[in-house]
Design a protein around this motif. Structure first.
Motif, PDB file in Angstrom:
ATOM      1  N   GLY A   1       0.819  -1.202   0.000  1.00  0.00           N
ATOM      2  CA  GLY A   1       0.000   0.000   0.000  1.00  0.00           C
ATOM      3  C   GLY A   1       0.856   1.257   0.000  1.00  0.00           C
ATOM      4  N   GLY A   2       0.191   2.390  -0.171  1.00  0.00           N
ATOM      5  CA  GLY A   2       0.905   3.653  -0.157  1.00  0.00           C
ATOM      6  C   GLY A   2       0.071   4.752  -0.764  1.00  0.00           C
ATOM      7  N   ALA A   3       0.737   5.856  -1.062  1.00  0.00           N
ATOM      8  CA  ALA A   3       0.076   7.018  -1.660  1.00  0.00           C
ATOM      9  C   ALA A   3       0.483   7.140  -3.114  1.00  0.00           C
ATOM     10  N   VAL A   4      -0.493   7.432  -3.953  1.00  0.00           N
ATOM     11  CA  VAL A   4      -0.236   7.534  -5.386  1.00  0.00           C
ATOM     12  C   VAL A   4      -1.170   8.586  -5.976  1.00  0.00           C
ATOM     13  N   GLN A   5      -0.767   9.188  -7.077  1.00  0.00           N
ATOM     14  CA  GLN A   5      -1.614  10.179  -7.740  1.00  0.00           C
ATOM     15  C   GLN A   5      -2.659   9.487  -8.609  1.00  0.00           C
ATOM     16  N   PRO A   6      -3.759  10.155  -8.885  1.00  0.00           N
ATOM     17  CA  PRO A   6      -4.767   9.572  -9.781  1.00  0.00           C
ATOM     18  C   PRO A   6      -4.136   9.167 -11.113  1.00  0.00           C
ATOM     19  N   GLY A   7      -4.551   8.006 -11.592  1.00  0.00           N
ATOM     20  CA  GLY A   7      -3.983   7.462 -12.814  1.00  0.00           C
ATOM     21  C   GLY A   7      -2.780   6.575 -12.586  1.00  0.00           C
ATOM     22  N   GLY A   8      -2.271   6.559 -11.357  1.00  0.00           N
ATOM     23  CA  GLY A   8      -1.097   5.754 -11.044  1.00  0.00           C
ATOM     24  C   GLY A   8      -1.436   4.300 -10.776  1.00  0.00           C
ATOM     25  N   SER A   9      -0.404   3.554 -10.397  1.00  0.00           N
ATOM     26  CA  SER A   9      -0.554   2.113 -10.166  1.00  0.00           C
ATOM     27  C   SER A   9       0.101   1.716  -8.851  1.00  0.00           C
ATOM     28  N   LEU A  10      -0.431   0.657  -8.279  1.00  0.00           N
ATOM     29  CA  LEU A  10       0.163   0.011  -7.113  1.00  0.00           C
ATOM     30  C   LEU A  10      -0.062  -1.490  -7.236  1.00  0.00           C
ATOM     31  N   ARG A  11       0.821  -2.265  -6.624  1.00  0.00           N
ATOM     32  CA  ARG A  11       0.600  -3.706  -6.549  1.00  0.00           C
ATOM     33  C   ARG A  11       0.632  -4.135  -5.089  1.00  0.00           C
ATOM     34  N   LEU A  12      -0.467  -4.702  -4.655  1.00  0.00           N
ATOM     35  CA  LEU A  12      -0.560  -5.232  -3.304  1.00  0.00           C
ATOM     36  C   LEU A  12      -0.177  -6.707  -3.305  1.00  0.00           C
ATOM     37  N   SER A  13       0.450  -7.123  -2.211  1.00  0.00           N
ATOM     38  CA  SER A  13       0.808  -8.535  -2.039  1.00  0.00           C
ATOM     39  C   SER A  13       0.253  -9.033  -0.719  1.00  0.00           C
ATOM     40  N   CYS A  14      -0.105 -10.302  -0.713  1.00  0.00           N
ATOM     41  CA  CYS A  14      -0.587 -10.936   0.516  1.00  0.00           C
ATOM     42  C   CYS A  14       0.065 -12.300   0.611  1.00  0.00           C
ATOM     43  N   VAL A  15       0.877 -12.478   1.639  1.00  0.00           N
ATOM     44  CA  VAL A  15       1.517 -13.771   1.869  1.00  0.00           C
ATOM     45  C   VAL A  15       0.711 -14.514   2.929  1.00  0.00           C
ATOM     46  N   ALA A  16       0.332 -15.746   2.599  1.00  0.00           N
ATOM     47  CA  ALA A  16      -0.484 -16.556   3.505  1.00  0.00           C
ATOM     48  C   ALA A  16       0.335 -17.701   4.086  1.00  0.00           C
ATOM     49  N   SER A  17       0.058 -18.033   5.344  1.00  0.00           N
ATOM     50  CA  SER A  17       0.744 -19.187   5.930  1.00  0.00           C
ATOM     51  C   SER A  17       0.302 -20.462   5.217  1.00  0.00           C
ATOM     52  N   ARG A  18      -0.915 -20.467   4.694  1.00  0.00           N
ATOM     53  CA  ARG A  18      -1.357 -21.491   3.758  1.00  0.00           C
ATOM     54  C   ARG A  18      -2.558 -20.946   2.989  1.00  0.00           C
ATOM     55  N   LEU A  19      -2.737 -21.447   1.790  1.00  0.00           N
ATOM     56  CA  LEU A  19      -3.804 -20.941   0.934  1.00  0.00           C
ATOM     57  C   LEU A  19      -5.109 -21.670   1.218  1.00  0.00           C
TER      58      LEU A  19
END
Length: 117
Positions: free
Chosen positions: A9-27
């Protein structure tokens, strides 16, 4: 018990991009990203099944967000493009699975996404 840890997560301007990640102890059977703003209920953004990789998206993010998973790394991603101010929210990772015949859901701690000029 399943532990989920989000990042990206974070701060970004409109039109920008971010990639979130989620690491699980198991799926679990499926993984999802939900988001929540103050005073509103948590709402679905996207889900993916860990087996067949079937995806679903909320209409508000369709065509802009892409959910994917890496079963080897026990990680699910949310690529967010063309971000809008209304995408500002805390984003939560979620998984659901059967444990001893009972359906259980688990949540991460959340990661803040702020879209602002």
């Amino acid at each position: 018990q399943v532990q989920l840890v989000e990042s990206g997560g974070g701060a970004v301007q409109p039109g920008g991009s971010l990639r979130l990640s989620c690491v699980a102890s198991r799926l679990g059977y499926s993984m999802g990203w939900y988001r929540q703003t103050p005073g509103k209920q948590r709402e679905l953004s996207a889900t993916i099944t860990t087996g067949g990789g079937r995806t679903t998206y909320a209409d508000s993010v369709k065509g802009r967000f892409t959910i994917s998973r890496d079963n080897v790394k026990n990680t699910v991603y949310l690529q967010m493009n063309s971000l809008k101010p209304e995408d500002t929210a805390v984003y939560y990772c979620n998984t659901g699975l059967f444990e001893l015949g009972v359906w259980r859901e688990y949540w991460g701690q959340g990661t803040q996404v702020t879209v602002s000029s």
